[in-house]
Design a protein around this motif. Sequence first.
Motif, PDB file in Angstrom:
ATOM      1  N   VAL A 137       0.838  -1.201   0.000  1.00 42.36           N
ATOM      2  CA  VAL A 137       0.000   0.000   0.000  1.00 42.36           C
ATOM      3  C   VAL A 137       0.872   1.249   0.000  1.00 42.36           C
ATOM      4  N   ALA A 138       1.902   1.271   0.855  1.00 48.12           N
ATOM      5  CA  ALA A 138       2.829   2.404   0.868  1.00 48.12           C
ATOM      6  C   ALA A 138       3.512   2.543  -0.488  1.00 48.12           C
ATOM      7  N   ALA A 139       3.867   1.416  -1.093  1.00 47.83           N
ATOM      8  CA  ALA A 139       4.518   1.453  -2.410  1.00 47.83           C
ATOM      9  C   ALA A 139       3.601   2.059  -3.459  1.00 47.83           C
ATOM     10  N   ALA A 140       2.302   1.760  -3.386  1.00 46.51           N
ATOM     11  CA  ALA A 140       1.340   2.319  -4.348  1.00 46.51           C
ATOM     12  C   ALA A 140       1.202   3.832  -4.157  1.00 46.51           C
ATOM     13  N   ILE A 141       1.189   4.277  -2.896  1.00 50.01           N
ATOM     14  CA  ILE A 141       1.107   5.714  -2.611  1.00 50.01           C
ATOM     15  C   ILE A 141       2.359   6.417  -3.123  1.00 50.01           C
ATOM     16  N   GLU A 142       3.517   5.797  -2.885  1.00 49.01           N
ATOM     17  CA  GLU A 142       4.779   6.392  -3.332  1.00 49.01           C
ATOM     18  C   GLU A 142       4.897   6.401  -4.855  1.00 49.01           C
ATOM     19  N   ALA A 143       4.327   5.393  -5.507  1.00 45.99           N
ATOM     20  CA  ALA A 143       4.333   5.368  -6.975  1.00 45.99           C
ATOM     21  C   ALA A 143       3.501   6.524  -7.524  1.00 45.99           C
ATOM     22  N   ALA A 144       2.371   6.806  -6.885  1.00 40.57           N
ATOM     23  CA  ALA A 144       1.553   7.949  -7.293  1.00 40.57           C
ATOM     24  C   ALA A 144       2.325   9.252  -7.088  1.00 40.57           C
ATOM     25  N   GLN A 145       3.004   9.357  -5.950  1.00 42.09           N
ATOM     26  CA  GLN A 145       3.787  10.566  -5.667  1.00 42.09           C
ATOM     27  C   GLN A 145       4.889  10.766  -6.706  1.00 42.09           C
TER      28      GLN A 145
ATOM     29  N   ASP B 141      -0.731  -5.183   5.911  1.00 41.56           N
ATOM     30  CA  ASP B 141      -0.746  -3.830   6.442  1.00 41.56           C
ATOM     31  C   ASP B 141      -1.818  -3.676   7.512  1.00 41.56           C
ATOM     32  N   ARG B 142      -1.506  -2.802   8.486  1.00 45.48           N
ATOM     33  CA  ARG B 142      -2.443  -2.446   9.559  1.00 45.48           C
ATOM     34  C   ARG B 142      -2.766  -0.970   9.424  1.00 45.48           C
ATOM     35  N   VAL B 143      -3.990  -0.659   9.046  1.00 45.09           N
ATOM     36  CA  VAL B 143      -4.407   0.735   8.908  1.00 45.09           C
ATOM     37  C   VAL B 143      -5.366   1.064  10.048  1.00 45.09           C
ATOM     38  N   PHE B 144      -4.876   1.860  10.994  1.00 42.12           N
ATOM     39  CA  PHE B 144      -5.714   2.322  12.100  1.00 42.12           C
ATOM     40  C   PHE B 144      -6.258   3.716  11.781  1.00 42.12           C
ATOM     41  N   LEU B 145      -7.322   4.102  12.475  1.00 41.72           N
ATOM     42  CA  LEU B 145      -7.972   5.384  12.238  1.00 41.72           C
ATOM     43  C   LEU B 145      -7.546   6.416  13.271  1.00 41.72           C
TER      44      LEU B 145
ATOM     45  N   SER C 255       0.619   1.766  12.817  1.00 33.57           N
ATOM     46  CA  SER C 255       0.013   1.698  11.483  1.00 33.57           C
ATOM     47  C   SER C 255       1.077   1.444  10.421  1.00 33.57           C
ATOM     48  N   THR C 256       0.719   0.670   9.415  1.00 31.33           N
ATOM     49  CA  THR C 256       1.564   0.504   8.230  1.00 31.33           C
ATOM     50  C   THR C 256       0.699   0.776   7.006  1.00 31.33           C
ATOM     51  N   GLY C 257       1.345   1.126   5.895  1.00 29.52           N
ATOM     52  CA  GLY C 257       0.583   1.505   4.694  1.00 29.52           C
ATOM     53  C   GLY C 257       0.246   2.980   4.743  1.00 29.52           C
ATOM     54  N   PHE C 258      -0.719   3.335   5.585  1.00 30.89           N
ATOM     55  CA  PHE C 258      -1.045   4.732   5.853  1.00 30.89           C
ATOM     56  C   PHE C 258      -1.867   4.812   7.127  1.00 30.89           C
TER      57      PHE C 258
ATOM     58  N   VAL D 128      -3.453  -3.575  -8.294  1.00 28.60           N
ATOM     59  CA  VAL D 128      -3.738  -2.577  -7.260  1.00 28.60           C
ATOM     60  C   VAL D 128      -3.910  -3.289  -5.912  1.00 28.60           C
ATOM     61  N   PRO D 129      -3.221  -2.825  -4.858  1.00 29.59           N
ATOM     62  CA  PRO D 129      -3.357  -3.493  -3.561  1.00 29.59           C
ATOM     63  C   PRO D 129      -4.773  -3.393  -3.018  1.00 29.59           C
ATOM     64  N   VAL D 130      -5.217  -4.471  -2.372  1.00 28.94           N
ATOM     65  CA  VAL D 130      -6.580  -4.560  -1.844  1.00 28.94           C
ATOM     66  C   VAL D 130      -6.537  -4.610  -0.319  1.00 28.94           C
ATOM     67  N   LEU D 131      -7.095  -3.579   0.303  1.00 26.62           N
ATOM     68  CA  LEU D 131      -7.286  -3.564   1.753  1.00 26.62           C
ATOM     69  C   LEU D 131      -8.733  -3.932   2.061  1.00 26.62           C
TER      70      LEU D 131
END
Length: 264
Positions: free
Chosen positions: A5-13, A149-153, A170-173, A95-98
């Motif tokens: 998930v982090a890799a996908a965000i960084e690819a967009a960046q 990944d662990r995505v907390f709010l 949290s990991t990913g975002f 595309v990563p699936v959460l």
Amino acid sequence: MTSRVAAAIEAAQAEGRGAFVGYLPIGYPDLRTSIEAAVTLAENGADVLELGPPYSDPVMDGTVIQEATQEALAGGFRLRDTFTAVRAITERVDVPVLVMTYWNPVMQYGVDRYADDLAAAGGAGLITPDITPEAAPEWIAASERTGLDRVFLAAPTSTDERLALIVRHSTGFVYTVSTMGITGERAQLDAAARTLVARLRDHGAEHACVGIGISNAEQVAGVLEYADGAIVGTALVRALREGGLDRLAETARSLAHGTARSAN
């Protein structure tokens, strides 16, 4: 292990834009169509997919999503269908699936078993809206073992102590809740989201994505002035409900237009 998930965000960046995270319920209007809808979303601009297994008491969801999940439950959705859907989607798109899930179904299924089955299906991790890091040692251990990944709010009302805890675990975002209350479209996004992202950055958050209330490209662009990703749900579910896969694809492309960042 690197977060997909982090890799996908960084690819967009790296492409000069923010990430578009798209939410859809699994099983709506039926399991097969929900799989096609997720693939459609991935093929029309979503950088990360957030899939929600229907739950009988969706305390955070607005009317549009609640109605869709109730229809999915009435249609016979079962928890194991989550893994069937994730596998079918990840076999077709990169595309990563959460999976965005309330915690009770995970507990009933078995935390380790859930993590193993999600990883085996190609899933990237969980978004857990109703469990906090200090209450989730079993999930933290299972996710570290499986590489999920662990995505907390994080909410505007969170204390600094709690934000530090959320960032650390949290990991990913970090899922940044823009307003207190249920999901849905809002004319004006809460300015609290901007402040909250700044606080998360102060605590070392690498990636923060904002959700709840984003429904058009203009709002996506506004959020991406300060956040790494924009999470859209209700607008996509409404598009699927009102115009099927064609309307969903059109809406996804429109939202994706809002992710481009200006060069200045």
